[in-house]
Each structure stands twice: as structure tokens, then as C-alpha cells.
Motif scaffolding. Structure first.
Motif, PDB file in Angstrom:
ATOM      1  N   SER A   8     -18.160  36.689  19.583  1.00 29.72           N
ATOM      2  CA  SER A   8     -17.960  35.825  20.748  1.00 29.72           C
ATOM      3  C   SER A   8     -17.311  36.587  21.895  1.00 29.72           C
ATOM      4  CB  SER A   8     -17.105  34.604  20.390  1.00 29.72           C
ATOM      5  OG  SER A   8     -15.733  34.953  20.293  1.00 29.72           O
ATOM      6  N   GLY A   9     -16.483  37.581  21.560  1.00 29.17           N
ATOM      7  CA  GLY A   9     -15.843  38.397  22.578  1.00 29.17           C
ATOM      8  C   GLY A   9     -14.802  37.672  23.405  1.00 29.17           C
ATOM      9  N   GLU A  10     -14.258  36.577  22.877  1.00 27.15           N
ATOM     10  CA  GLU A  10     -13.338  35.755  23.655  1.00 27.15           C
ATOM     11  C   GLU A  10     -11.877  35.856  23.233  1.00 27.15           C
ATOM     12  OE1 GLU A  10     -15.027  31.845  23.471  1.00 27.15           O
ATOM     13  OE2 GLU A  10     -16.639  32.394  24.841  1.00 27.15           O
ATOM     14  N   THR A  11     -11.605  36.448  22.069  1.00 28.59           N
ATOM     15  CA  THR A  11     -10.216  36.473  21.597  1.00 28.59           C
ATOM     16  C   THR A  11      -9.751  37.821  21.070  1.00 28.59           C
ATOM     17  OG1 THR A  11     -10.914  35.655  19.426  1.00 28.59           O
ATOM     18  CG2 THR A  11     -10.170  34.007  21.039  1.00 28.59           C
ATOM     19  N   TYR A  12     -10.634  38.716  20.725  1.00 25.61           N
ATOM     20  CA  TYR A  12     -10.240  40.019  20.188  1.00 25.61           C
ATOM     21  C   TYR A  12     -10.801  41.129  21.063  1.00 25.61           C
ATOM     22  CZ  TYR A  12      -8.028  38.653  15.848  1.00 25.61           C
ATOM     23  OH  TYR A  12      -7.140  38.161  14.928  1.00 25.61           O
ATOM     24  N   ALA A  13     -10.001  42.145  21.308  1.00 22.37           N
ATOM     25  CA  ALA A  13     -10.419  43.313  22.075  1.00 22.37           C
ATOM     26  C   ALA A  13     -11.147  44.275  21.139  1.00 22.37           C
ATOM     27  CB  ALA A  13      -9.217  43.975  22.736  1.00 22.37           C
ATOM     28  N   ILE A  14     -12.312  43.817  20.695  1.00 24.34           N
ATOM     29  CA  ILE A  14     -13.149  44.562  19.762  1.00 24.34           C
ATOM     30  C   ILE A  14     -14.565  44.518  20.322  1.00 24.34           C
ATOM     31  CG2 ILE A  14     -14.148  44.524  17.433  1.00 24.34           C
ATOM     32  CD1 ILE A  14     -11.516  43.343  16.466  1.00 24.34           C
ATOM     33  N   VAL A 101      -2.728  38.671  23.471  1.00 20.91           N
ATOM     34  CA  VAL A 101      -3.153  37.283  23.303  1.00 20.91           C
ATOM     35  C   VAL A 101      -3.893  36.901  24.583  1.00 20.91           C
ATOM     36  CG1 VAL A 101      -2.417  34.906  22.929  1.00 20.91           C
ATOM     37  CG2 VAL A 101      -1.132  36.785  21.876  1.00 20.91           C
ATOM     38  N   VAL A 102      -5.153  36.574  24.453  1.00 25.35           N
ATOM     39  CA  VAL A 102      -5.966  36.238  25.621  1.00 25.35           C
ATOM     40  C   VAL A 102      -5.468  34.912  26.194  1.00 25.35           C
ATOM     41  CG1 VAL A 102      -8.309  35.826  26.457  1.00 25.35           C
ATOM     42  CG2 VAL A 102      -7.906  37.494  24.623  1.00 25.35           C
ATOM     43  N   SER A 103      -5.104  34.921  27.461  1.00 24.61           N
ATOM     44  CA  SER A 103      -4.461  33.754  28.078  1.00 24.61           C
ATOM     45  C   SER A 103      -5.319  32.506  28.038  1.00 24.61           C
ATOM     46  CB  SER A 103      -4.061  34.073  29.520  1.00 24.61           C
ATOM     47  OG  SER A 103      -5.213  34.387  30.293  1.00 24.61           O
ATOM     48  N   THR A 104      -6.637  32.661  27.993  1.00 24.64           N
ATOM     49  CA  THR A 104      -7.522  31.492  27.937  1.00 24.64           C
ATOM     50  C   THR A 104      -7.634  30.908  26.536  1.00 24.64           C
ATOM     51  OG1 THR A 104      -9.428  32.963  27.697  1.00 24.64           O
ATOM     52  CG2 THR A 104      -8.893  32.202  29.937  1.00 24.64           C
ATOM     53  N   ASN A 105      -7.061  31.569  25.544  1.00 25.75           N
ATOM     54  CA  ASN A 105      -7.054  31.062  24.173  1.00 25.75           C
ATOM     55  C   ASN A 105      -5.867  30.096  24.038  1.00 25.75           C
ATOM     56  OD1 ASN A 105      -7.303  30.641  21.427  1.00 25.75           O
ATOM     57  ND2 ASN A 105      -7.131  32.791  20.866  1.00 25.75           N
ATOM     58  N   THR A 106      -5.977  28.986  24.735  1.00 25.34           N
ATOM     59  CA  THR A 106      -4.850  28.059  24.871  1.00 25.34           C
ATOM     60  C   THR A 106      -4.413  27.454  23.543  1.00 25.34           C
ATOM     61  OG1 THR A 106      -6.379  26.276  25.467  1.00 25.34           O
ATOM     62  CG2 THR A 106      -5.366  27.526  27.278  1.00 25.34           C
ATOM     63  N   ARG A 107      -5.333  27.268  22.625  1.00 22.78           N
ATOM     64  CA  ARG A 107      -4.950  26.719  21.318  1.00 22.78           C
ATOM     65  C   ARG A 107      -3.986  27.672  20.615  1.00 22.78           C
ATOM     66  NH1 ARG A 107      -9.481  24.324  17.716  1.00 22.78           N
ATOM     67  NH2 ARG A 107      -8.821  22.418  18.721  1.00 22.78           N
ATOM     68  N   GLY A 132     -17.832  38.486  32.136  1.00 26.39           N
ATOM     69  CA  GLY A 132     -17.403  39.486  33.092  1.00 26.39           C
ATOM     70  C   GLY A 132     -16.094  39.134  33.771  1.00 26.39           C
ATOM     71  N   GLU A 133     -15.672  37.876  33.629  1.00 29.01           N
ATOM     72  CA  GLU A 133     -14.409  37.447  34.226  1.00 29.01           C
ATOM     73  C   GLU A 133     -13.250  38.186  33.558  1.00 29.01           C
ATOM     74  OE1 GLU A 133     -11.682  33.406  34.712  1.00 29.01           O
ATOM     75  OE2 GLU A 133     -13.390  33.394  33.347  1.00 29.01           O
ATOM     76  N   GLU A 134     -12.312  38.647  34.360  1.00 23.63           N
ATOM     77  CA  GLU A 134     -11.126  39.306  33.836  1.00 23.63           C
ATOM     78  C   GLU A 134      -9.991  38.297  33.803  1.00 23.63           C
ATOM     79  OE1 GLU A 134     -10.501  42.785  36.226  1.00 23.63           O
ATOM     80  OE2 GLU A 134     -12.298  43.753  35.426  1.00 23.63           O
ATOM     81  N   VAL A 135      -9.411  38.111  32.622  1.00 24.60           N
ATOM     82  CA  VAL A 135      -8.307  37.162  32.445  1.00 24.60           C
ATOM     83  C   VAL A 135      -7.088  37.921  31.945  1.00 24.60           C
ATOM     84  CG1 VAL A 135      -9.882  35.226  32.008  1.00 24.60           C
ATOM     85  CG2 VAL A 135      -8.977  36.545  30.076  1.00 24.60           C
ATOM     86  N   ASP A 136      -5.944  37.282  32.053  1.00 26.88           N
ATOM     87  CA  ASP A 136      -4.700  37.919  31.644  1.00 26.88           C
ATOM     88  C   ASP A 136      -4.598  38.010  30.121  1.00 26.88           C
ATOM     89  OD1 ASP A 136      -4.170  37.840  34.335  1.00 26.88           O
ATOM     90  OD2 ASP A 136      -2.567  36.357  34.192  1.00 26.88           O
ATOM     91  N   ALA A 137      -3.927  39.053  29.666  1.00 27.56           N
ATOM     92  CA  ALA A 137      -3.554  39.198  28.259  1.00 27.56           C
ATOM     93  C   ALA A 137      -2.036  39.056  28.191  1.00 27.56           C
ATOM     94  CB  ALA A 137      -3.989  40.548  27.717  1.00 27.56           C
ATOM     95  N   LEU A 138      -1.573  38.355  27.176  1.00 27.10           N
ATOM     96  CA  LEU A 138      -0.145  38.096  27.008  1.00 27.10           C
ATOM     97  C   LEU A 138       0.412  38.934  25.872  1.00 27.10           C
ATOM     98  CD1 LEU A 138      -0.305  34.184  27.128  1.00 27.10           C
ATOM     99  CD2 LEU A 138      -0.066  35.792  29.046  1.00 27.10           C
ATOM    100  N   VAL A 139       1.647  39.371  26.035  1.00 27.67           N
ATOM    101  CA  VAL A 139       2.409  39.979  24.956  1.00 27.67           C
ATOM    102  C   VAL A 139       3.410  38.903  24.534  1.00 27.67           C
ATOM    103  CG1 VAL A 139       3.971  41.832  24.260  1.00 27.67           C
ATOM    104  CG2 VAL A 139       2.147  42.275  25.939  1.00 27.67           C
ATOM    105  N   MET A 140       3.331  38.506  23.275  1.00 29.46           N
ATOM    106  CA  MET A 140       4.188  37.426  22.772  1.00 29.46           C
ATOM    107  C   MET A 140       5.065  37.987  21.648  1.00 29.46           C
ATOM    108  SD  MET A 140       1.598  34.176  22.994  1.00 29.46           S
ATOM    109  CE  MET A 140       2.931  32.964  23.065  1.00 29.46           C
ATOM    110  N   TYR A 141       6.314  37.471  21.581  1.00 32.29           N
ATOM    111  CA  TYR A 141       7.316  38.070  20.708  1.00 32.29           C
ATOM    112  C   TYR A 141       8.236  37.017  20.148  1.00 32.29           C
ATOM    113  CZ  TYR A 141      10.971  41.512  19.453  1.00 32.29           C
ATOM    114  OH  TYR A 141      11.867  42.302  18.802  1.00 32.29           O
TER     115      TYR A 141
END
Length: 144
Positions: A8-14, A101-107, A132-141
Motif C-alpha cells: 500500500s505504501g502508506e505506513t512503512y518506508a519500504i 510514524v506517518v502523520s496521516t496514519n491517524t489510527r 506523490g503527496e509528501e506528508v510529515d513523519a513523526l518521531v514518537m517516544y
């Protein structure tokens, strides 16, 4: 279970065209401990735990989670998260960090926040969606 999530390419940088063999090699990579979540013999999810960095950063772990399509929205991710937090503490880790963490992965973002994770970094446009849209990636801790 990994293939639809990676493709799907929507949640993992793979790479979306990763082979099945390479996907398994990634998931079961060096130093990773892998778990499955099952109910009645049906595998509903999987996660891995690994130290996030070596040396001075080895007291912080990282995890990756995948939930089967049929199990989404039914508490599987929350159960795997709870297990991973307990496992991390038992293994001696002092904190858990998610690096991308892909910011659009709101769940997922909501689940992690409700479990006490803080967004400690925002990488503007660091993740490119299949459109092709570029979205923010989050670092969560979270400290354990």
C-alpha cells in the motif's frame, strides 16, 4: 499479512515492490524478536521489537506492528502495543521510540498517544505517499 501493508505504501518506508522473501527478511531482521497475535489459531497481527540504536542508545527500543486487514479496528494493535510495552520493560529497555510514524496514519497516532507516547519530532514532508503527496513523519517516544 505483511504484503498488503507494504504494497500500500502508506505506513512503512519500504519499497512497495519488495519481494515476499525480502519482506520476511526485513521483518525478521538481525536482533529483532518477532511476535504474533492470534485468536483461535488465526493470526491477527505481528510485531517486532529491537533496540533502536547501538551503544549509548541501546536502552531504547523500537517496534514495528502490522495488523491483518480482517482484525483492524478490533483492538489488535492495542493488544500488541500493551504486550510490547511489557516485553520491552522485561527485556530491560527504558523507553520506546517510533522513528517514522506517518502523520496521516491517524489510527496508529491516536493509539500511541493514548498509550502515553509523545510526538517529540516532526519531519516535514519526510514521507511520500503513493499519490506523490509528501506528508510529515513523526518521531514518537515514551519512557517505560
Amino acid at each position: 499479512m505483511l504484503e498488503p501493508v507494504f504494497r500500500s505504501g502508506e505506513t512503512y518506508a519500504i519499497d512497495r515492490d519488495i519481494s515476499g522473501e525480502d519482506a520476511l527478511a526485513y521483518w525478521f531482521g538481525p536482533e529483532r524478536t518477532v511476535f504474533v497475535y492470534e485468536d483461535g489459531g488465526r493470526i491477527l497481527g505481528t510485531y517486532y521489537i529491537v533496540r533502536n540504536q547501538k551503544g549509548g542508545g541501546s536502552h531504547v527500543c523500537n517496534c514495528g506492528y502490522v495488523t491483518a486487514e480482517a482484525a483492524r479496528g478490533k483492538g489488535t494493535a492495542r493488544a500488541m502495543l500493551a504486550h510490547s510495552l511489557e516485553t520491552a520493560a522485561r527485556l530491560g529497555f527504558r523507553a520506546m521510540q517510533y522513528n517514522c510514524v506517518v502523520s496521516t496514519n491517524t489510527r496508529a497516532v491516536g493509539i500511541w498517544q493514548r498509550a502515553g507516547f509523545e510526538t517529540v519530532g516532526r519531519l516535514p514532508g519526510a514521507f511520500r505517499m503513493p499519490s506523490g503527496e509528501e506528508v510529515d513523519a513523526l518521531v514518537m517516544y515514551r519512557r517505560l
